[in-house]
Design an enzyme around this catalytic site. Structure first.
Site, PDB file in Angstrom:
ATOM      1  N   HIS A 383      40.761  26.403 -74.652  1.00  0.00           N
ATOM      2  CA  HIS A 383      40.339  26.205 -73.268  1.00  0.00           C
ATOM      3  C   HIS A 383      41.326  25.280 -72.574  1.00  0.00           C
ATOM      4  O   HIS A 383      41.620  24.185 -73.062  1.00  0.00           O
ATOM      5  CB  HIS A 383      38.930  25.599 -73.237  1.00  0.00           C
ATOM      6  CG  HIS A 383      38.380  25.439 -71.853  1.00  0.00           C
ATOM      7  ND1 HIS A 383      37.634  24.352 -71.466  1.00  0.00           N
ATOM      8  CD2 HIS A 383      38.460  26.244 -70.768  1.00  0.00           C
ATOM      9  CE1 HIS A 383      37.274  24.494 -70.210  1.00  0.00           C
ATOM     10  NE2 HIS A 383      37.769  25.623 -69.758  1.00  0.00           N
ATOM     11  N   GLU A 385      41.242  23.637 -69.196  1.00  0.00           N
ATOM     12  CA  GLU A 385      40.710  23.199 -67.901  1.00  0.00           C
ATOM     13  C   GLU A 385      41.751  22.306 -67.235  1.00  0.00           C
ATOM     14  O   GLU A 385      42.328  21.422 -67.872  1.00  0.00           O
ATOM     15  CB  GLU A 385      39.396  22.441 -68.081  1.00  0.00           C
ATOM     16  CG  GLU A 385      38.838  21.828 -66.809  1.00  0.00           C
ATOM     17  CD  GLU A 385      38.631  22.846 -65.693  1.00  0.00           C
ATOM     18  OE1 GLU A 385      39.187  22.650 -64.601  1.00  0.00           O
ATOM     19  OE2 GLU A 385      37.925  23.852 -65.935  1.00  0.00           O
ATOM     20  N   HIS A 453      39.206  31.422 -65.161  1.00  0.00           N
ATOM     21  CA  HIS A 453      38.036  30.987 -64.406  1.00  0.00           C
ATOM     22  C   HIS A 453      38.469  30.283 -63.122  1.00  0.00           C
ATOM     23  O   HIS A 453      39.543  29.712 -63.047  1.00  0.00           O
ATOM     24  CB  HIS A 453      37.160  30.071 -65.255  1.00  0.00           C
ATOM     25  CG  HIS A 453      36.237  30.835 -66.144  1.00  0.00           C
ATOM     26  ND1 HIS A 453      34.905  30.542 -66.276  1.00  0.00           N
ATOM     27  CD2 HIS A 453      36.462  31.913 -66.933  1.00  0.00           C
ATOM     28  CE1 HIS A 453      34.339  31.395 -67.112  1.00  0.00           C
ATOM     29  NE2 HIS A 453      35.267  32.242 -67.534  1.00  0.00           N
ATOM     30  N   GLU A 454      37.577  30.337 -62.126  1.00  0.00           N
ATOM     31  CA  GLU A 454      37.892  29.870 -60.769  1.00  0.00           C
ATOM     32  C   GLU A 454      39.203  30.503 -60.284  1.00  0.00           C
ATOM     33  O   GLU A 454      40.143  29.813 -59.911  1.00  0.00           O
ATOM     34  CB  GLU A 454      37.964  28.333 -60.702  1.00  0.00           C
ATOM     35  CG  GLU A 454      36.655  27.632 -60.974  1.00  0.00           C
ATOM     36  CD  GLU A 454      36.358  27.442 -62.464  1.00  0.00           C
ATOM     37  OE1 GLU A 454      35.190  27.558 -62.867  1.00  0.00           O
ATOM     38  OE2 GLU A 454      37.324  27.194 -63.218  1.00  0.00           O
ATOM     39  N   GLU A 472      36.581  35.059 -63.950  1.00  0.00           N
ATOM     40  CA  GLU A 472      35.268  34.673 -63.438  1.00  0.00           C
ATOM     41  C   GLU A 472      35.207  35.091 -61.971  1.00  0.00           C
ATOM     42  O   GLU A 472      35.143  36.266 -61.674  1.00  0.00           O
ATOM     43  CB  GLU A 472      35.055  33.175 -63.644  1.00  0.00           C
ATOM     44  CG  GLU A 472      33.613  32.734 -63.452  1.00  0.00           C
ATOM     45  CD  GLU A 472      33.450  31.238 -63.562  1.00  0.00           C
ATOM     46  OE1 GLU A 472      32.395  30.780 -64.037  1.00  0.00           O
ATOM     47  OE2 GLU A 472      34.372  30.498 -63.157  1.00  0.00           O
ATOM     48  N   GLU A 478      26.275  30.488 -66.251  1.00  0.00           N
ATOM     49  CA  GLU A 478      26.115  29.041 -66.232  1.00  0.00           C
ATOM     50  C   GLU A 478      25.115  28.574 -65.174  1.00  0.00           C
ATOM     51  O   GLU A 478      24.477  27.529 -65.333  1.00  0.00           O
ATOM     52  CB  GLU A 478      27.475  28.373 -66.005  1.00  0.00           C
ATOM     53  CG  GLU A 478      28.127  28.726 -64.686  1.00  0.00           C
ATOM     54  CD  GLU A 478      29.561  28.228 -64.585  1.00  0.00           C
ATOM     55  OE1 GLU A 478      30.030  27.575 -65.548  1.00  0.00           O
ATOM     56  OE2 GLU A 478      30.212  28.473 -63.564  1.00  0.00           O
TER      57      GLU A 478
END
Length: 671
Positions: A383, A385, A453-454, A472, A478
């Site tokens: 991951h 982030e 994601h985002e 995403e 979530e």
């Protein structure tokens, strides 16, 4: 009189009316390969325009085209210099997807325009008309009087002859495209993000979006003031300084796409957007491995674990080994681990520059775990982030991806939990689009798959870079953990396939089995357990996580559907569908003769008929049916599930009993 002659006469009258309305001699027409759709385009009063019709039915009224640049308009004072017609027909293979082969068949028309006086700048517009819709884009050719330029506004319009029901999410006030798609008359919409899905009548559905978003701003649509009925115009996502796009000729824009279908289910089968992207640029795609994985993720939302260091830190060596063991036992090919690297302590949403993508926390032995996973036939998914700190991430891309490759990690999940990249630019601006592309291209060089994601709203780029597996850009599972409104409504997943799902694979993360929420007791998946299974088929994603904590899958007979369900397909059919109400999708496994079916409903319990006509005519099959059990209800009793088996053939018709907020999942194995 023959009905075909009548139709031809009516169409001739329609064309005459449109031409009269345009009052110009610079007119060109283009028909789809099957002759059902007709594009009319040309110059009216110096302005380029287009219209679209299906038979005698007008779909788009005359709509203007062009731009406003930093030095003035580029949408007026044009003359038509020349035109080019061509046709194209090919069939290409996908390394993964909802089917193996895609037919790319269209007729093309190019208009070459030039200003009549002044700088005499040139602009080309390319139209491609498919049997299922239209794509068009602008080309700024290399020229002396237009080199470096700035697009302040794109003046593309969509003028509709009627006010249709439309599903969309608002642009303003929405972060990460994570909003509920709502329906209302198109004329009542404010500025909205694409895709926008229209129900014009019971035999006409349309979708507005874009394809091949490259070095450009993401498309939004807004109402044109003073327009007849409902007229939308492009509203590009701006830079912080107000400009929309910085460009240098020669330059091409993304494609503006309009899908046209007779039934809601047909929208799901359109590959128009993929066909408008460039062919695969990767010489070798054998390393791309779709599949289903588990993750140290839902436990953070349940506050069983934390991302940051501390007594409840989830990304420990021991916990990750436990997940690897579970994955190997049940046939999952990956384990996602969030919170493994330095940067999660403190307010990481505002301090993304602290993230280090090569330095694991002391209680996370990255090399040991990568080796252990490989020995077990499982891969780690790293991951990444960023907290929106795009520059910090870009500076570490090569070092991080080189490390992952050396450890056998060939998949990452990226994240940008901050509406502004580098604290200044919107994620969906040209700045963001450039950043996302750099990550995808760099990952491809290192043999790494990406779950973004985002993101910027997907536009079919997975055809060109199939290492971009899923994204995403939607209100996912979530929200069933911490949303103050109690979670996603039962209709949400009955809308997504016809809206966000048309933009590309959705990393929704289905598969929650324990609906109890110790943190927010009133928030939970507003589905039955059977519907959670069905979502594995309905919501397409070649990388898909079984989202719950692994202890919640132990001793659960329903878990066998998830462990047997593939994530890529040889064929897809949509037996029945109504936007927002229900949808049934059947998909054939790429690697066997088996079929998997997901059927879901909104808050209304309903009975659906499912003919199995898509099965081989001469074969028999065993159907294992996972359906809502007695008393199942998403509000009061989501857990009852009935599992049964029966022999079926192509002549069989199954009756699906869907509970309120429920669903049915079916595995059909060839005997």
């Amino acid at each position: 009189m023959n009905i075909n002659i009548i139709k031809q006469l009516m169409f001739g009258c329609l064309c005459a009316l449109l031409l009269a309305a345009c009052s110009t001699t610079d007119i060109e027409t283009l028909q789809s390969p099957d002759g059902a759709l007709t594009l009319t385009t040309g110059i009216k009063g110096g302005k380029p325009y287009y219209t679209l019709a299906r038979g005698t039915e007008v779909l788009i009224n005359p709509s203007n085209l062009g731009f406003t640049l930093n030095d003035g308009p580029l949408n007026d004072n044009f003359k038509l210099k020349e035109t080019h017609h061509s046709t194209f027909d090919e069939t290409w293979a996908q390394p993964w997807g909802e089917e193996v082969e895609v037919r790319n068949h269209y007729n093309e028309l190019t208009l070459n325009l030039e200003e009549q006086d002044g700088l005499k700048r040139r602009l080309s517009i390319v139209f491609r008309l498919f049997n299922d819709g239209l794509g068009f884009r602008y080309i700024f050719p290399e020229q002396e009087n237009l080199k470096d330029f700035i697009i302040m506004n794109e003046e593309t319009e969509y003028a509709f002859p009627q006010d249709s029901r439309a599903w969309s999410i608002p642009t303003n006030g929405t972060k990460y495209y994570e909003a509920i798609y709502t329906s209302s008359p198109l004329s009542q919409k404010d500025t909205i993000s694409t895709p926008v899905t229209l129900e014009v009548n019971d035999s006409l559905y349309m979708v507005l979006h874009e394809a091949n978003l490259t070095d450009y701003a993401s498309l939004n649509l807004t109402q044109k003031k003073g327009g007849a009925t409902a007229t939308l115009r492009a509203a590009l996502t701006p830079w912080s300084t107000g400009e929309k796009v910085f460009a240098t000729a020669p330059f091409v824009t993304p494609w503006r796409t309009i899908i046209v279908a007779k039934k809601p289910g047909d929208l799901l089968l359109s590959r128009l957007m993929l066909n408008l992207n460039e062919p695969c640029k990767l010489e070798d795609t054998s390393w791309i491995e779709p599949g289903r994985y588990i993750g140290i993720w839902w436990g953070m939302h349940m506050e069983t674990y934390t991302w940051a260091q501390g007594p409840k830190h989830g990304a420990t060596t021991a916990n990750t080994m436990r997940y690897i063991d579970f994955a190997a036992k049940h046939g999952f090919n990956g384990v996602l681990v969030e919170g493994w690297n330095f940067g999660w302590d403190g307010d990481w949403t505002q301090n993304g520059d602290n993230f280090n993508f090569t330095r694991p926390y002391p209680n996370y032995d990255l090399k040991k775990l990568a080796d252990y996973a490989r020995q077990k036939g499982v891969r780690l998914i790293a991951h990444n982030e960023t907290g929106g700190a795009a520059t910090n991430y870009e500076q570490q891309l090569d070092s991080a991806f080189s490390l992952y490759r050396s450890l056998g990690i060939n998949s990452i999940k990226t994240g940008y939990v901050n509406p502004m990249l580098d604290h200044k630019e919107l994620q969906h601006s040209q700045y963001g689009v450039r950043h996302y592309r750099k990550v995808i291209e760099t990952a491809a060089r290192y043999g790494i798959m990406v779950d973004n994601h985002e993101p910027a709203m997907p536009s079919g780029l997975q055809r060109t870079y199939p290492n971009l597996m899923t994204q995403e850009g939607l209100r996912g599972q979530e929200y069933n953990a911490w949303s103050p409104d109690g979670g996603n409504s039962p209709s949400h997943t009955c809308i997504l396939p016809f809206t966000r799902g048309l933009a590309g694979p959705m990393d929704f993360t289905p598969g929650i089995f324990n609906f109890k929420n110790p943190v927010f007791p009133n928030t939970h998946p507003q589905t039955t357990l059977a519907k959670q299974l069905a979502l594995s088929v309905v919501l397409f994603s070649p990388l898909q996580m079984a989202a719950d904590m692994i202890e919640n899958y132990e001793n659960q007979p329903a878990f066998s559907f998830i462990t047997s369900c593939p994530t890529i397909w040889a064929e897809t059919v949509v037996p029945n569908a109504q936007i927002g109400d229900y949808v049934t999708i059947a998909r054939k496994d790429r690697n066997s003769e088996n079929w998997f079916i997901g059927s879901i409903t909104n808050a209304e319990a309903r009975t659906l008929s499912l003919p199995l006509t898509f099965l081989d005519k001469e074969a028999s099959y065993k159907a294992t049916i996972y359906e809502d059990g007695p008393g199942a209800d998403y509000k009061t009793n989501p857990y009852p599930i009935k599992i049964s088996e029966q022999e079926v053939t192509a002549n069989s018709i199954l009756t699906l009993q869907l509970a309120s907020g429920g669903g049915t999942a079916i595995r059909i194995e060839k005997l």
